[in-house]
Structures are given as structure tokens and as C-alpha cells.
Design a protein around this motif. Sequence first.
Motif, PDB file in Angstrom:
ATOM      1  N   UNK A 319       0.825  -1.219   0.000  1.00  0.00           N
ATOM      2  CA  UNK A 319       0.000   0.000   0.000  1.00  0.00           C
ATOM      3  C   UNK A 319       0.854   1.261   0.000  1.00  0.00           C
ATOM      4  N   UNK A 320       1.865   1.306   0.851  1.00  0.00           N
ATOM      5  CA  UNK A 320       2.668   2.509   1.019  1.00  0.00           C
ATOM      6  C   UNK A 320       3.592   2.761  -0.170  1.00  0.00           C
ATOM      7  N   UNK A 321       4.241   1.698  -0.634  1.00  0.00           N
ATOM      8  CA  UNK A 321       5.259   1.857  -1.678  1.00  0.00           C
ATOM      9  C   UNK A 321       4.804   1.360  -3.047  1.00  0.00           C
ATOM     10  N   UNK A 322       3.565   0.861  -3.100  1.00  0.00           N
ATOM     11  CA  UNK A 322       2.992   0.396  -4.368  1.00  0.00           C
ATOM     12  C   UNK A 322       3.848  -0.692  -5.016  1.00  0.00           C
ATOM     13  N   UNK A 323       4.433  -1.524  -4.196  1.00  0.00           N
ATOM     14  CA  UNK A 323       5.244  -2.616  -4.731  1.00  0.00           C
ATOM     15  C   UNK A 323       4.351  -3.768  -5.173  1.00  0.00           C
ATOM     16  N   UNK A 324       4.623  -4.348  -6.334  1.00  0.00           N
ATOM     17  CA  UNK A 324       3.850  -5.512  -6.784  1.00  0.00           C
ATOM     18  C   UNK A 324       4.386  -6.791  -6.127  1.00  0.00           C
ATOM     19  N   UNK A 325       4.360  -6.795  -4.810  1.00  0.00           N
ATOM     20  CA  UNK A 325       5.032  -7.818  -4.011  1.00  0.00           C
ATOM     21  C   UNK A 325       4.001  -8.696  -3.330  1.00  0.00           C
ATOM     22  N   UNK A 326       4.180 -10.012  -3.433  1.00  0.00           N
ATOM     23  CA  UNK A 326       3.231 -10.970  -2.872  1.00  0.00           C
ATOM     24  C   UNK A 326       3.992 -12.054  -2.112  1.00  0.00           C
ATOM     25  N   UNK A 327       3.245 -12.797  -1.317  1.00  0.00           N
ATOM     26  CA  UNK A 327       3.800 -13.970  -0.644  1.00  0.00           C
ATOM     27  C   UNK A 327       2.974 -15.182  -1.035  1.00  0.00           C
ATOM     28  N   UNK A 328       3.661 -16.290  -1.279  1.00  0.00           N
ATOM     29  CA  UNK A 328       2.967 -17.528  -1.649  1.00  0.00           C
ATOM     30  C   UNK A 328       3.444 -18.651  -0.736  1.00  0.00           C
TER      31      UNK A 328
END
Length: 344
Positions: A319-328
Motif C-alpha cells: 500500500x505505502x510503496x505500491x510494490x507488486x510484491x506478494x507472498x505464496x
Amino acid sequence: MFYITRICHNTANWEHPTGSAAEGEKSFFSANGYGHEEWLFRAEWGIGGWQYGFLQGINDKSRRHSLLDRGVHVADVVLYEIPGKNTRRYVARIRHVEILTDEQAADALAEYKKRGWYEKMLGEIDAVDGNKDAFGHAVWAPHVLNIRFRMEDVEWYPPDTFAQQGDPVLQYRRYTFIQRDTDTRFPETINRRRTRAGQLTPPVQDAHFRGGGASRECSPEHGKIQKALHEELKREYPGAEIVFERNFVDATVRTDTEIILYEIKSDLSTRKVLRLALGQLLEYAYYWEAEPERNIRLVAVGRTELSTDDARYLRYLTDKFKLPFEYRHVKMLSTDSRIAGADS
């Protein structure tokens, strides 16, 4: 969880046996001339960033399984030794110690044997006139290796850190694994933290080296997660290109609209998985020229579910840095049947 446990006396920083059992002591060490934990800090024997070792306190199979069954897969551990009568010396504190399952212990020992380290251990037992027939004997030690940790998580005590009057550790003598509610009564430590083509199938599950700017090595657990991830991705993206180890990325999926980069970490601590994977994924995705016509997704892959705090942290990053980062969360084939989640 926080635990304290005894290790045998050693005068070479637990890199090899020294035959230095405390005088008058009655133990496996005094009877056989060495302890199984004497290679605990043999730094050059790392596999994929992991240091494998042995703690007598969880040597008993029922005790180790009891810890695992109660969800104790990762623990902070303080080590002490008894160098002489009525003395207790603090050795080190290790964060994020993982207790190995039977399968992991067997895999790690097989790797030690393949690399010649097991034979080296036997030779070093001979060098101190130890009884190597007792080494790894089912009666004495069901597994030669029963824990793993990362060397950067080791914090050493100064050499003269002895337990003072009133310290509960002075009451301890046996090689047990004792849970403590807090670590505030322990002394302070001194931190001494020490392009290529891809393939369409995962690499073999044995530990292996990967080239690049610096040699990177993958543990057996890493390979098993990679194989399980492959099976999942084939089902999710039947028409996509799925490649492993291209430009050192663990797995890459390319569709018409996006590129998904997966970085696998075998740590049970999901916080550590996020920490270790994020920097690598950002470099893989953006250090060189990106493909503007496709969206990029960055996925950290671990073998345990996110804790509440880790999920909150991940939401903040996105949300803050708009990173397209996920955890799987991907379960390691067969081994993780005992593991539903672990503390971060």
C-alpha cells in the motif's frame, strides 16, 4: 520460543573435536572421547546458507517429535558449557534455530556423506582417539544432525562470560532443552555476524550450486519447494512459459500480459522469507531493462503461512510503496506434512 541447552566442552570453537571432556564427568563425551555437537560452528560446511548441526538437548527422538508436534519448529537458543567443576560458561545465542524433521535430518546427512564431510568427521574422531563406532549409533544419536541455522544469526558471548551466583543455569547439569519465558536474565552478547539460460523443469532436489556474480547454493529443502511450486504453476498457467533458474530467478512465468518472478526461501520464519526475497526480486525485475509491455509481479515463496504480523507488514509495503510484491505459501513435498505454520 526461547530455550537454553548445554553443549559439550570444546577448545576449538566447536569446529572439530578436541577431546576435552570435563574431568570426572560421566557422559557420552567422557565415554567416547567426543560429542556430536563438536562440528556445530564448522562454517565452511554450510549448505545453501544453512549451518547444520546437533544439539544433545533434542537428541531424544520423542523429545524432538514432541516439540515439533507442539508447533515448536523454530526457537531462539542459548548455549552454555561446563568447562570445569561448578562453572557454567555462556557460549552463544542462536536466533531462528530450526528443528529438523526425520526426513530433513536424513537428507542433510546424505549430503554430508556425498561431500565427504561425514568421512572427515570420522577421521577427526580418530584423531582424538574417540570411539567412532558410537558416532550416529541409533542408541546414542538417532540423527547426526538435528538442527539448522544461519551463521549470521549467531551472537557470541565474550569468552569470560561465566554464570554468576544466583543464575539458574548453575543448577543445570544434564543435556536438556529447557524453555525459558524470557531472555532478559542472560548476559549481553557480542554480535559477530559473519545470466544464464533457464530450464523447463526444476533442478534436482539435492543441494546444488548456482553461478552468477557470486556462487549461490541451494539446500535440499529449496529443491523440494521448487518442485512443488512447479506442479502448482502448471495447473494455474497451462498456456504460459514456465522457466526455472533463468538469469538466476528461481521460477519465472510469462503470459501475454505479465511476468511473474518467484524467489524461494526455505526458512520457516516468514518474516525472514520476506526480508531475504524482496531485495533479490527487485534486482531481478528492475536492475536491468524491464519489459514495459508486461506487468511485473514479484512473489516471495515460503513453506509456512504468513503470521498476522507478517501479513500486516506485507500489506503496508504494497500500500505505502505500491510494490507488486506478494507472498505464496507452498508446502514442501512430504516433509511439510507435519508443519502447518511457524512463528516469525
